[in-house]
Design a protein around this motif. Structure first.
Motif, PDB file in Angstrom:
ATOM      1  N   ALA A  51       0.823  -1.208   0.000  1.00 19.15           N
ATOM      2  CA  ALA A  51       0.000   0.000   0.000  1.00 19.15           C
ATOM      3  C   ALA A  51       0.860   1.262   0.000  1.00 19.15           C
ATOM      4  N   CYS A  70       3.611   1.939  -1.376  1.00 22.63           N
ATOM      5  CA  CYS A  70       4.596   2.034  -2.430  1.00 22.63           C
ATOM      6  C   CYS A  70       4.268   3.124  -3.445  1.00 22.63           C
ATOM      7  N   ARG A  74       4.941   6.587  -5.341  1.00 24.47           N
ATOM      8  CA  ARG A  74       6.213   7.208  -5.689  1.00 24.47           C
ATOM      9  C   ARG A  74       6.126   8.731  -5.666  1.00 24.47           C
ATOM     10  N   ARG A  75       5.066   9.252  -5.100  1.00 19.24           N
ATOM     11  CA  ARG A  75       4.990  10.695  -4.959  1.00 19.24           C
ATOM     12  C   ARG A  75       5.856  11.109  -3.756  1.00 19.24           C
ATOM     13  N   PRO A  76       6.639  12.182  -3.875  1.00 19.80           N
ATOM     14  CA  PRO A  76       7.479  12.601  -2.758  1.00 19.80           C
ATOM     15  C   PRO A  76       6.640  12.922  -1.527  1.00 19.80           C
ATOM     16  N   ARG A  77       7.206  12.718  -0.359  1.00 25.90           N
ATOM     17  CA  ARG A  77       6.493  12.989   0.869  1.00 25.90           C
ATOM     18  C   ARG A  77       6.438  14.496   1.155  1.00 25.90           C
ATOM     19  N   ALA A  78       5.381  14.913   1.828  1.00 25.69           N
ATOM     20  CA  ALA A  78       5.244  16.324   2.172  1.00 25.69           C
ATOM     21  C   ALA A  78       6.278  16.702   3.223  1.00 25.69           C
ATOM     22  N   PRO A  79       6.752  17.940   3.191  1.00 27.99           N
ATOM     23  CA  PRO A  79       7.666  18.371   4.245  1.00 27.99           C
ATOM     24  C   PRO A  79       6.933  18.438   5.581  1.00 27.99           C
ATOM     25  N   GLY A 114      -3.435  23.974   2.797  1.00 26.32           N
ATOM     26  CA  GLY A 114      -2.852  22.889   2.010  1.00 26.32           C
ATOM     27  C   GLY A 114      -1.463  23.222   1.511  1.00 26.32           C
ATOM     28  N   THR A 115      -0.871  24.297   2.031  1.00 29.06           N
ATOM     29  CA  THR A 115       0.484  24.663   1.637  1.00 29.06           C
ATOM     30  C   THR A 115       1.364  24.723   2.874  1.00 29.06           C
ATOM     31  N   ILE A 116       2.534  24.119   2.787  1.00 26.46           N
ATOM     32  CA  ILE A 116       3.483  24.169   3.894  1.00 26.46           C
ATOM     33  C   ILE A 116       4.681  25.032   3.497  1.00 26.46           C
ATOM     34  N   MET A 117       5.081  24.920   2.224  1.00 25.16           N
ATOM     35  CA  MET A 117       6.233  25.686   1.757  1.00 25.16           C
ATOM     36  C   MET A 117       5.907  26.397   0.459  1.00 25.16           C
ATOM     37  N   TYR A 168      13.802  20.086   0.444  1.00 21.82           N
ATOM     38  CA  TYR A 168      12.668  20.998   0.354  1.00 21.82           C
ATOM     39  C   TYR A 168      13.149  22.443   0.276  1.00 21.82           C
ATOM     40  N   PRO A 169      13.667  22.861  -0.876  1.00 19.45           N
ATOM     41  CA  PRO A 169      14.054  24.258  -0.995  1.00 19.45           C
ATOM     42  C   PRO A 169      12.805  25.140  -0.942  1.00 19.45           C
ATOM     43  N   ASN A 204       0.730  21.711  -6.731  1.00 17.70           N
ATOM     44  CA  ASN A 204       0.719  21.128  -5.390  1.00 17.70           C
ATOM     45  C   ASN A 204      -0.420  20.093  -5.313  1.00 17.70           C
ATOM     46  N   ASN A 235      -2.079  18.845  -3.038  1.00 15.69           N
ATOM     47  CA  ASN A 235      -3.182  19.180  -2.129  1.00 15.69           C
ATOM     48  C   ASN A 235      -4.243  20.026  -2.840  1.00 15.69           C
ATOM     49  N   GLN A 241       9.037  17.682  -9.262  1.00 13.54           N
ATOM     50  CA  GLN A 241       7.934  16.712  -9.197  1.00 13.54           C
ATOM     51  C   GLN A 241       6.911  17.197  -8.174  1.00 13.54           C
ATOM     52  N   PRO A 244       3.337  17.192  -2.125  1.00 19.33           N
ATOM     53  CA  PRO A 244       2.232  17.726  -1.320  1.00 19.33           C
ATOM     54  C   PRO A 244       2.695  18.845  -0.391  1.00 19.33           C
ATOM     55  N   GLY A 245       1.937  19.933  -0.353  1.00 18.86           N
ATOM     56  CA  GLY A 245       2.219  21.023   0.566  1.00 18.86           C
ATOM     57  C   GLY A 245       3.278  21.987   0.077  1.00 18.86           C
ATOM     58  N   THR A 257       2.753  26.214  -3.703  1.00 17.57           N
ATOM     59  CA  THR A 257       1.451  26.621  -4.226  1.00 17.57           C
ATOM     60  C   THR A 257       1.658  27.899  -5.045  1.00 17.57           C
TER      61      THR A 257
END
Lengths: 206, 329
Positions: A18, A20, A22-27, A95-98, A151-152, B235, B237, B271, B274-275, B278
């Motif tokens: 489950a 697997c 391949r989308r990068p993880r959120a910061p 929905g935005t962190i960076m 995460y630049p 993004n 999200n 690529q 998420p997050g 934006t």
């Protein structure tokens, strides 16, 4: 015991299948206590003691002054501790962190090369935020980022902006742009594209 | 009656079997997913290829690459032709050349949208009209998404079409071939803007910008070495919310983050994460293996996320004068 290990294997293999993606993880979201940040902001900037920050008081915190139109939910033209706390929560609710930040720096109307731009998290936010920095290129533009290469970019939040250009060990810009900075920015999704692609600091040497 | 002992299988045996099946699925699923992604990637590439064919037909018909229209306050108007008089953007201008003439002609002949409510209603239908070619299947389905940003010359539809691609606006963000917002956006045609070769060269290094009419002769680095369009970063999200400032309008609007992206030095492709980022100004995609970029000659290239930022910027500049290394693609 054997049953237990079999179950373990089964669960692990299902998780493996489950997970697997391949989308990068959120910061990771910066840790902040919104209510405490609201109280701290009032404590630091409320000079007339009415429990709220008006535009005169907010001049000492330009990031919050920028937030005022969006954070002033009761429309009294001032920020209360609750409104600041709600705004801090709202930063992450979009929905935005960076975000990307490439501010333009000019000195007396000319692009300033080789100036260091530092986004320093406002003190009232506590320790959870990261300082971001960048150096301006020949066009006066700096790519401001934290130190994490994965995460630049800049975390959403309230920043004091310090711009300095040191030549032969001497600071060449006035103190109001660095040590006693009057510059600031609120990085938040709802400021629109105008914010980060058109963020400009026009400095004057006098 | 047979005794139950000796027949069937024990709980442990059952668990062993389930575990083995679980492990097999665990091994197989990533392979299946990779095959599905490979198919979607190919389909995405084909979509860009079709956008390229349509753009080249536009060049054949009008002598210049599709313009990006007037700016984000406007959507396409079928009564205003092609080029600098057309408020609609890149994707609106290529509609007739990708067999979507019906969408392009919605509201035709109904007059000035400022006075004709019938026209405004028809242009709202245009904003809602979904075209599957404008979507990358790895990212999201080709359906209508929440309508957020309106247009001056159209009513607000209930849902809005989207696109996962964007035209190449050059190396300077939002300083298009047209005058910068807001001066000329409101006052057109009474504004300090020209479509002459010298003016275009001085103010714009992309291929499709505000009111641009870039001809093949203007692509001095060669059509093989210059981006025409590509996949846009988004993004995850905001895939379905419609609220990302760079994805809050329809594909047919004028010059904006929704339909144009740039290759300034810091805007290396990325690529979808998420997050992160934006209202992005960059190209990027949902594919783990890199993104597709459409060149001005109609070919589609796979670009690595690790592309040299200088090379990426020069590929976005139609007149950089810098040779593109053979290893770029």
């Amino acid at each position: 015991m054997r049953l237990l290990s079999l179950h373990f294997l089964l669960i692990v293999s299902i998780l493996f299948a489950a997970g697997c993606s391949r989308r990068p993880r959120a910061p990771r979201r910066p840790g902040v206590n919104a209510a405490a940040a609201g109280r701290a902001a009032i404590e630091m900037y409320d000079t007339d003691g009415d429990g709220k920050l008006d535009t005169t008081e907010l001049e000492r915190c330009p990031a919050l002054l920028m937030a005022l139109p969006l954070a002033d939910t009761d429309g009294d033209g001032k920020l209360s501790a609750d409104e600041i706390a709600a705004r801090v929560e709202a930063w992450f609710a979009f929905g935005t962190i960076m975000m990307d930040a490439a501010p333009l720096v000019t000195l007396d109307g000319q692009p300033l090369e080789g100036a260091e731009v530092v986004f320093e998290p406002e003190e009232f936010l506590g320790e959870g935020f990261t300082e971001c920095r960048g150096v301006t290129d020949a066009s006066g533009q700096a790519r401001v980022s934290g130190s994490d290469a994965t995460y630049p970019g800049v975390y959403v939040g309230a920043y004091r902006v310090r711009i300095s250009k040191v030549v032969d060990g001497q600071e060449t810009l006035p103190a109001r742009y660095n040590t006693e900075s009057e510059l600031g920015v609120e990085v938040a999704e709802d400021h629109g594209t105008e914010l980060l692609d058109h963020l400009e600091f026009h400095l004057r040497s006098q | 009656m047979r005794p139950s002992k000796g027949s069937g299988f024990t709980l442990v045996e059952l668990l062993v079997v389930i575990t083995i099946i679980g492990i097999l699925i665990g091994l197989l699923l990533p392979a299946v997913q990779a095959a599905r992604e490979a198919a979607r990637r190919l389909q995405c590439k084909n979509h860009l290829y079709q956008i390229g064919r349509a753009s080249l037909q536009h060049v054949d018909s009008h002598g210049f690459y599709p313009s990006s229209g007037w700016g984000y306050l406007w959507t396409g108007d079928p009564d205003r032709g092609f080029g600098h008089r057309q408020p609609g953007g890149f994707f609106y201008n290529i509609l007739p050349y990708m067999e979507q003439e019906a969408i392009h002609q919605l509201g035709a002949g109904l007059g000035d949208p400022h006075t004709s409510s019938a026209k405004r209603a028809e242009l709202a239908k245009q904003k809602a009209a979904v075209v599957s070619i404008l979507h990358c299947p790895s990212r999201r389905r080709a359906i209508g998404y929440p309508a957020i940003e309106g247009s001056r010359n159209a009513n607000m539809p209930s849902t809005m079409a989207k696109t996962d691609y964007a035209a190449n606006g050059g190396t300077r963000v939002y300083t298009g071939a047209g005058p910068s917002y807001p001066g000329c956006l409101q006052n057109y045609p009474n504004c300090n803007w020209s479509n002459s070769d010298t003016w275009l060269d001085a103010h714009f290094d992309g291929v499709s910008g505000e009111r641009s009419e870039v001809q093949p002769a203007h692509i001095r680095d060669g059509t093989t070495n210059t981006y025409l369009a590509g996949e846009k970063y988004l993004n995850p999200n905001h895939y379905h919310t419609g609220r990302d400032g760079a994805d809050n309008n329809s594909p047919y609007q004028g010059h904006d983050w929704d339909v144009n992206r740039w290759t300034r030095l810091d805007l290396v492709p990325r690529q979808d994460t998420p997050g992160v980022d934006t209202m992005s100004s960059r190209f990027g995609s949902a594919h783990p293996s890199g993104l597709h970029m459409l060149m001005c000659d109609g070919s589609v290239q796979n670009i690595s996320y690790a592309i040299d930022p200088d090379v990426h910027r020069n590929l976005g500049n139609r007149k950089s004068g810098v040779p593109i290394p053979a290893t770029a693609f």
